[in-house]
Motif scaffolding. Sequence first.
Motif, mmCIF file in Angstrom:
data_model
loop_
_atom_site.group_PDB
_atom_site.id
_atom_site.type_symbol
_atom_site.label_atom_id
_atom_site.label_comp_id
_atom_site.label_asym_id
_atom_site.label_seq_id
_atom_site.Cartn_x
_atom_site.Cartn_y
_atom_site.Cartn_z
ATOM 1 N N ASP A 42 61.425 28.046 45.602
ATOM 2 C CA ASP A 42 61.165 28.932 46.731
ATOM 3 C C ASP A 42 59.647 29.007 46.925
ATOM 4 O OD1 ASP A 42 60.842 30.996 48.568
ATOM 5 O OD2 ASP A 42 62.526 32.147 47.767
ATOM 6 N N ALA A 43 59.187 28.711 48.137
ATOM 7 C CA ALA A 43 57.744 28.707 48.405
ATOM 8 C C ALA A 43 57.103 30.055 48.105
ATOM 9 C CB ALA A 43 57.497 28.320 49.858
ATOM 10 N N LYS A 44 57.879 31.136 48.180
ATOM 11 C CA LYS A 44 57.344 32.464 47.900
ATOM 12 C C LYS A 44 56.916 32.610 46.447
ATOM 13 C CE LYS A 44 60.052 34.787 51.488
ATOM 14 N NZ LYS A 44 61.109 35.802 51.772
ATOM 15 N N ASP A 45 57.398 31.713 45.591
ATOM 16 C CA ASP A 45 57.052 31.783 44.174
ATOM 17 C C ASP A 45 55.745 31.070 43.849
ATOM 18 O OD1 ASP A 45 59.265 33.290 43.436
ATOM 19 O OD2 ASP A 45 60.525 31.512 43.223
ATOM 20 N N LEU A 46 55.173 30.414 44.830
ATOM 21 C CA LEU A 46 53.878 29.773 44.624
ATOM 22 C C LEU A 46 52.760 30.755 44.988
ATOM 23 C CD1 LEU A 46 54.423 26.185 46.089
ATOM 24 C CD2 LEU A 46 54.327 26.851 43.677
ATOM 25 N N ARG A 47 51.686 30.747 44.211
ATOM 26 C CA ARG A 47 50.517 31.566 44.484
ATOM 27 C C ARG A 47 49.280 30.678 44.426
ATOM 28 N NH1 ARG A 47 53.930 34.360 45.828
ATOM 29 N NH2 ARG A 47 54.334 36.582 45.437
ATOM 30 N N LEU A 48 48.420 30.838 45.415
ATOM 31 C CA LEU A 48 47.179 30.068 45.462
ATOM 32 C C LEU A 48 46.001 31.010 45.264
ATOM 33 C CD1 LEU A 48 47.875 27.802 48.583
ATOM 34 C CD2 LEU A 48 48.315 27.278 46.178
ATOM 35 N N THR A 49 45.035 30.570 44.502
ATOM 36 C CA THR A 49 43.791 31.315 44.322
ATOM 37 C C THR A 49 42.636 30.368 44.592
ATOM 38 O OG1 THR A 49 44.791 32.704 42.612
ATOM 39 C CG2 THR A 49 42.389 32.686 42.749
ATOM 40 N N TRP A 50 41.735 30.808 45.443
ATOM 41 C CA TRP A 50 40.555 29.982 45.765
ATOM 42 C C TRP A 50 39.310 30.731 45.340
ATOM 43 C CZ3 TRP A 50 36.194 30.461 48.866
ATOM 44 C CH2 TRP A 50 35.485 29.273 49.105
ATOM 45 N N GLU A 51 38.406 30.011 44.690
ATOM 46 C CA GLU A 51 37.165 30.654 44.251
ATOM 47 C C GLU A 51 36.010 29.665 44.314
ATOM 48 O OE1 GLU A 51 37.188 31.705 40.087
ATOM 49 O OE2 GLU A 51 38.698 30.171 39.662
ATOM 50 N N VAL A 52 34.833 30.205 44.515
ATOM 51 C CA VAL A 52 33.619 29.402 44.520
ATOM 52 C C VAL A 52 33.208 29.120 43.087
ATOM 53 C CG1 VAL A 52 31.165 29.387 45.102
ATOM 54 C CG2 VAL A 52 32.834 30.272 46.737
ATOM 55 N N VAL A 53 32.952 27.855 42.788
ATOM 56 C CA VAL A 53 32.477 27.463 41.475
ATOM 57 C C VAL A 53 30.961 27.378 41.466
ATOM 58 C CG1 VAL A 53 32.513 25.646 39.701
ATOM 59 C CG2 VAL A 53 34.605 26.220 40.961
ATOM 60 N N GLU A 54 30.397 26.752 42.514
ATOM 61 C CA GLU A 54 28.940 26.600 42.565
ATOM 62 C C GLU A 54 28.488 26.428 44.019
ATOM 63 O OE1 GLU A 54 25.371 23.664 40.881
ATOM 64 O OE2 GLU A 54 27.427 23.461 40.129
ATOM 65 N N GLU A 55 27.582 27.290 44.419
ATOM 66 C CA GLU A 55 26.939 27.130 45.714
ATOM 67 C C GLU A 55 25.783 26.140 45.588
ATOM 68 O OE1 GLU A 55 27.886 28.154 48.477
ATOM 69 O OE2 GLU A 55 28.890 30.091 48.356
ATOM 70 N N LYS A 56 25.412 25.555 46.709
ATOM 71 C CA LYS A 56 24.320 24.571 46.736
ATOM 72 C C LYS A 56 24.564 23.504 45.662
ATOM 73 C CE LYS A 56 21.073 27.944 48.609
ATOM 74 N NZ LYS A 56 19.781 28.643 48.484
ATOM 75 N N TYR A 57 25.793 23.061 45.623
ATOM 76 C CA TYR A 57 26.240 22.083 44.631
ATOM 77 C C TYR A 57 25.415 20.804 44.747
ATOM 78 C CZ TYR A 57 29.458 18.851 42.260
ATOM 79 O OH TYR A 57 30.026 17.908 41.433
ATOM 80 N N GLN A 58 24.951 20.329 43.623
ATOM 81 C CA GLN A 58 24.101 19.129 43.527
ATOM 82 C C GLN A 58 22.817 19.278 44.343
ATOM 83 O OE1 GLN A 58 26.826 16.026 44.764
ATOM 84 N NE2 GLN A 58 27.546 15.678 42.664
ATOM 85 N N GLY A 59 22.402 20.548 44.545
ATOM 86 C CA GLY A 59 21.171 20.805 45.276
ATOM 87 C C GLY A 59 21.274 20.594 46.765
ATOM 88 N N LYS A 60 22.497 20.498 47.285
ATOM 89 C CA LYS A 60 22.708 20.231 48.707
ATOM 90 C C LYS A 60 23.337 21.444 49.393
ATOM 91 C CE LYS A 60 23.611 15.333 47.710
ATOM 92 N NZ LYS A 60 24.615 14.233 47.818
#
Length: 860
Positions: A42-60
Amino acid sequence: MKYVLATLVTVLTFFFAGSCQSQTKKQPQTQNQKKTDAQQLDAKDLRLTWEVVEEKYQGKNQTLSALTIKNNGKKALPAQGWTLYFHGSPSFKPKAGEGAPVKTEHISGDYLKMVPTANFKGLAAGASQSIEFVSAGLVINPFRAPQDFYLVWDQDKTKGYPIALEVQRPNHTKIDWLTPQDIYSQNQVIKDIPAEKLTKIFPTPAEYQETGQIFTLTQTVPVVADKAFQREADLLASHLGTIFGQKPAVKATGTGKAIKLQQRAGMGPEAYELTVTPQEVVISATTPAGAFYGTQSLKTLLPPSALAKRQNSVHVPGVQVKDNPRFGHRAYMMDVARNFQEKKQVLKVLDLMALYKINVFHFHFSDDEGWRLEIPGLPELTQVGGRRGHTLDENEFLAPAYGSGPEVDKLSGSGFYTRADFVEILKYARDRHIKVIPEIETPGHARAAVKAMDARYARLLKEGKKTEAEQYLLRDPQDKSVYRSVQNFNDNVMNVALPSTYNFLEKVTDELLSMYKEAGAPIETIHFGGDEVPAGVWERSPAVQELIASNSKVNNIDDLWYYYFGKVIDMLKQRNLYLSGWEEVGLTKVRKNGRLSYVANPDFVKDNVHVDIWNNRGENIDLPYRMANAGYKVVLTNVSHFYMDLAYQKSYDELGHNWGGYLDVDKPFSFIPFDYMKSMRVNENNDPISPSVFANKEQLKPEARANIVGLQAPLWSEMVKTPERLEYMLLPKLLGLAERAWAPDPAWATDPESAQSKAAYAQAWSEFTNVLGKRELPRLSHYAGGFKYRIPTVGTKVENGKVVANIQLPGFTVRYTTDGSEPTSKSKVYSGPISEKGTVKLKVFDAAGRGSRVTTVQNK
């Protein structure tokens, strides 16, 4: 619209995805399919979490983030056989590239999909997996995060299932967000001015004097109006009825204590005079519009508390006022194409505009993501172009956009106004002396119309009606041109070489005029867009090549622009209308030393073309003045000061765009129309602008001032999905536009850099914020049902071991706690420095009890 994405994207091959095919039908389930469904997660049983790991990654200028998929169900998520659809930047790609467990594909606009690769091994019940992604730009606020995921199983690709997404607040410090200390510093210039010393009519009148004598108003006081002003009198009486619980009488004649609307010759088209004595209230004007603005001034003259509950009587301050507007075109643009607003919200916004004398409603009802107005004879425009949901071919409705979700007919992705709705809107605006300028977005930003006419073409072709099918077709089926718009569409531009395109425009125009005629509403112009047509369009269209070969005035692709708008201008002239558009309609391409630039096109100046100019950025800082100097009628719509969809502040919790900078209420207020470069003090990143930026830029010539016809504030709706969000983004910023468009040129604008002018500005800014905080926003808490305006956050810092605080809008109340709890309307009132140690939380409250976001400070 009207913005440039942070990064360039790779140009993809133009495609026309099955427009002439019927939508895939869901077949009856077999026993094997039913068995599979029973075993399916059931798709309702899936949970997604999004988070920032690093801003300005690789200096860009890019962000490394992680998406975690957690399976809370009792069944496994299989290794294959599913797709996740979502919304975000097309640059959103797995960090691991070919070795990643998923891959992302851009579909169109902000619409993407994610599918498992051979490296994804499935996700067992209770398990989770984190996948890293790299995307262009920095996550200034949650709008830059991917959003609104939904799952589609391969066994039934017609059905989408929403999946919950949690966006975690970043805990890094690489972005220099605005701090509570910064806000405190900004607020320090604001003085608390006693309410009795404030001007009590808003926007500020040209001449205003208080007499100290009051008029006592009750429901028994009639409104006595000359014949020409009966409609204005009736609207005023209806408003007074909301105060007293009973509408006062409206009379044509009468003596004694009354509110009188009197016609007097010789005043300006929107001018009025208002006199309040203990015996009577007299509004004098030449025109109904002038009388109406006199009644609106009377409404703001009333105490804001009058609307909070039923009144037996209201004291009206004694005044003598002579007033007329600075600009005749005072506009707000409402975008209902990206996300829809219901009719009742449109009418509510018209009430707001009328109260503050904003007299032009620019109605942006069509764009790539939606067509919102019923056009008789073209039902697909709203049946297809006015609805969004999960679809395989867009024959019945458009694909989702801006997180509108898989389910069709759900606000805010779907919705439209019937013909009767629009006639009602027109009448409502007419009665309030608001001109409605409809915008038919052309030739670009037209995907909803293009797809709708494709669906019409397919339907009629199936019925064997080829000629009728082609009558309103907006694309050349043989066109192989390759292009991509700044909003990432490659199929959103009308083909201007087709006679059927002009058939369509004439049909829509004539139906619009029919609605205006039925409503008895004035119409002088139609806005035909004209902006952001991408490079590469039309280059491989056989219809275009045929036109170039047969028309001596069209020698290349660039000439199509002038060909198209020349025909639109001629079509409008035949109907006694003039053309309005974005700045591009009045620009021409010039190539010098291999470099492309845009200059004012002299060919359309004589045709009274009006241009809304938003772009005062980069090399185009002086574009509005260049076009006014060239003779165009210019509406200043400067992104730097009037784009209501820009975030109030550079704060993670302030939802809004930031590509054009940040827009708090001070930006519109500080705008200097005839010398706006002196109003530009910070860039898009809120850093001070160097004076060198303005070197050699063209200034407005004195003789061209008459070509600046007005000011406009647009609210683009990419992230405006609810009435509450609309009101938050609009208020109180719109009141700055109202002040600048109506009030006389302030003394501080003449020489804003002098010490005298800076002091005058500080005083004027204080008066304005006090008027908002003590009069207009408390009024708007109840007016027209009440508006959910933004309440500013607390400015605070620790000074000498104590927490000090201030606010942008005097009249609001700061409350705080020291026990870690969130302040409520019952918490302690801040009245001076807080000496308690530990965690101090502060919050601003309005008179109605609504609060701002919480500000937390540690007093160690």
